[in-house]
Scaffold this motif. Sequence first.
Motif, PDB file in Angstrom:
ATOM      1  N   VAL A 209       0.822  -1.212   0.000  1.00 22.34           N
ATOM      2  CA  VAL A 209       0.000   0.000   0.000  1.00 22.34           C
ATOM      3  C   VAL A 209       0.853   1.258   0.000  1.00 22.34           C
ATOM      4  O   VAL A 209       0.459   2.294  -0.550  1.00 22.34           O
ATOM      5  CB  VAL A 209      -0.962  -0.011   1.213  1.00 22.34           C
ATOM      6  N   LEU A 212       1.652   2.342  -3.465  1.00 23.91           N
ATOM      7  CA  LEU A 212       0.508   2.921  -4.161  1.00 23.91           C
ATOM      8  C   LEU A 212       0.151   4.307  -3.634  1.00 23.91           C
ATOM      9  O   LEU A 212      -0.068   5.245  -4.398  1.00 23.91           O
ATOM     10  CB  LEU A 212      -0.713   2.009  -4.002  1.00 23.91           C
ATOM     11  N   GLY A 239       0.073  -1.965 -13.684  1.00 27.11           N
ATOM     12  CA  GLY A 239      -0.907  -1.944 -12.610  1.00 27.11           C
ATOM     13  C   GLY A 239      -0.704  -0.778 -11.665  1.00 27.11           C
ATOM     14  O   GLY A 239      -1.672  -0.150 -11.213  1.00 27.11           O
ATOM     15  N   LEU A 240       0.563  -0.480 -11.367  1.00 28.98           N
ATOM     16  CA  LEU A 240       0.847   0.637 -10.471  1.00 28.98           C
ATOM     17  C   LEU A 240       0.395   1.955 -11.073  1.00 28.98           C
ATOM     18  O   LEU A 240      -0.246   2.779 -10.400  1.00 28.98           O
ATOM     19  CB  LEU A 240       2.336   0.684 -10.154  1.00 28.98           C
ATOM     20  N   ARG A 241       0.688   2.170 -12.336  1.00 30.25           N
ATOM     21  CA  ARG A 241       0.302   3.435 -12.970  1.00 30.25           C
ATOM     22  C   ARG A 241      -1.218   3.565 -13.038  1.00 30.25           C
ATOM     23  O   ARG A 241      -1.766   4.658 -12.847  1.00 30.25           O
ATOM     24  CB  ARG A 241       0.923   3.546 -14.366  1.00 30.25           C
ATOM     25  N   ALA A 242      -1.905   2.469 -13.316  1.00 29.86           N
ATOM     26  CA  ALA A 242      -3.369   2.523 -13.362  1.00 29.86           C
ATOM     27  C   ALA A 242      -3.942   2.866 -11.988  1.00 29.86           C
ATOM     28  O   ALA A 242      -4.865   3.689 -11.867  1.00 29.86           O
ATOM     29  CB  ALA A 242      -3.924   1.190 -13.852  1.00 29.86           C
ATOM     30  N   ALA A 243      -3.385   2.247 -10.947  1.00 31.28           N
ATOM     31  CA  ALA A 243      -3.861   2.526  -9.596  1.00 31.28           C
ATOM     32  C   ALA A 243      -3.576   3.967  -9.195  1.00 31.28           C
ATOM     33  O   ALA A 243      -4.403   4.634  -8.563  1.00 31.28           O
ATOM     34  CB  ALA A 243      -3.223   1.560  -8.606  1.00 31.28           C
ATOM     35  N   LEU A 244      -2.393   4.468  -9.562  1.00 36.20           N
ATOM     36  CA  LEU A 244      -2.055   5.857  -9.249  1.00 36.20           C
ATOM     37  C   LEU A 244      -2.999   6.820  -9.958  1.00 36.20           C
ATOM     38  O   LEU A 244      -3.386   7.854  -9.387  1.00 36.20           O
ATOM     39  CB  LEU A 244      -0.603   6.156  -9.646  1.00 36.20           C
ATOM     40  N   VAL A 246      -6.138   6.327 -10.723  1.00 38.27           N
ATOM     41  CA  VAL A 246      -7.406   6.311  -9.980  1.00 38.27           C
ATOM     42  C   VAL A 246      -7.277   7.122  -8.700  1.00 38.27           C
ATOM     43  O   VAL A 246      -8.157   7.934  -8.365  1.00 38.27           O
ATOM     44  CB  VAL A 246      -7.823   4.864  -9.656  1.00 38.27           C
ATOM     45  N   LEU A 247      -6.167   6.919  -7.988  1.00 36.28           N
ATOM     46  CA  LEU A 247      -5.947   7.643  -6.724  1.00 36.28           C
ATOM     47  C   LEU A 247      -5.850   9.144  -6.957  1.00 36.28           C
ATOM     48  O   LEU A 247      -6.391   9.948  -6.187  1.00 36.28           O
ATOM     49  CB  LEU A 247      -4.681   7.104  -6.065  1.00 36.28           C
TER      50      LEU A 247
END
Length: 253
Positions: A209, A212, A239-244, A246-247
């Motif tokens: 976490v 992220l 995956g990390l860039r996609a999650a970032l 969204v955040l």
Amino acid sequence: MRPLHVHGRALPMPAVCIPLVARQADALRAEAAAAGARGPDLLEWRVDFFDGIGRTAEVVALAAELRRLSGRLPLLFTRRSVREGGQPIPLDEAQVLALVHAVAAAGAADLVDIEMASDPVHIAAARDACRAQGLGLVLSFHDFDRTPPAAELLERFRLAHRLGADLAKVAVMPRRKRDVLALLEATLQASEELPIAVAGMSMGALGAVSRLAGGEFGSALTFAVGQAASAPGQMPVDGLRAALAVLRRGSAG
């Protein structure tokens, strides 16, 4: 909260870095080209993985080539010691310092990572070499066994600032969820207190976490896997860039 700057340009917060860990030059070239196509903000060459680390001229030339092959992404040049999770190498500390000087003098990298536990004389020499060529200095601390208390972690960030870092990096291993909170607390306080960029990360599955959401707590840098990880807990870059993304949309309200 301060982003990482490279040659006066602010990188996104947090900047996403892919480590290069291939052992042979041709594999490194392919790794850099593939990593550059994945859209990170910078690359890290973990030169302690490179079998040719003792050939200074080849290292300097290859560092410059890796930047070109990645599409001119900024390059962080790192030799990680065995005591902080790196690979065994055939160089002593004086020879490592000479290698850093050669890379800096040639302008073959944009940032250099030196461990805070290094000889203070070596740290000062590396800092001066970076300043002379306009390179950024990352001073780092890694503990693969535990997470020290938040107050101790904060002092590590402060030490990096006192030693002249442009970015203070602290990476530690959690044994329980509260350890991740301690890392994030220290990172947030350091980002609010210090006039330099900071990067804090909790390693392994428990600490995922922090990779992220670390930027929300002041961490200016996070690491992601391109072809191979350089530390436990790094996530695939896509995956990390996609999650970032969204955040960031959520944080923007």
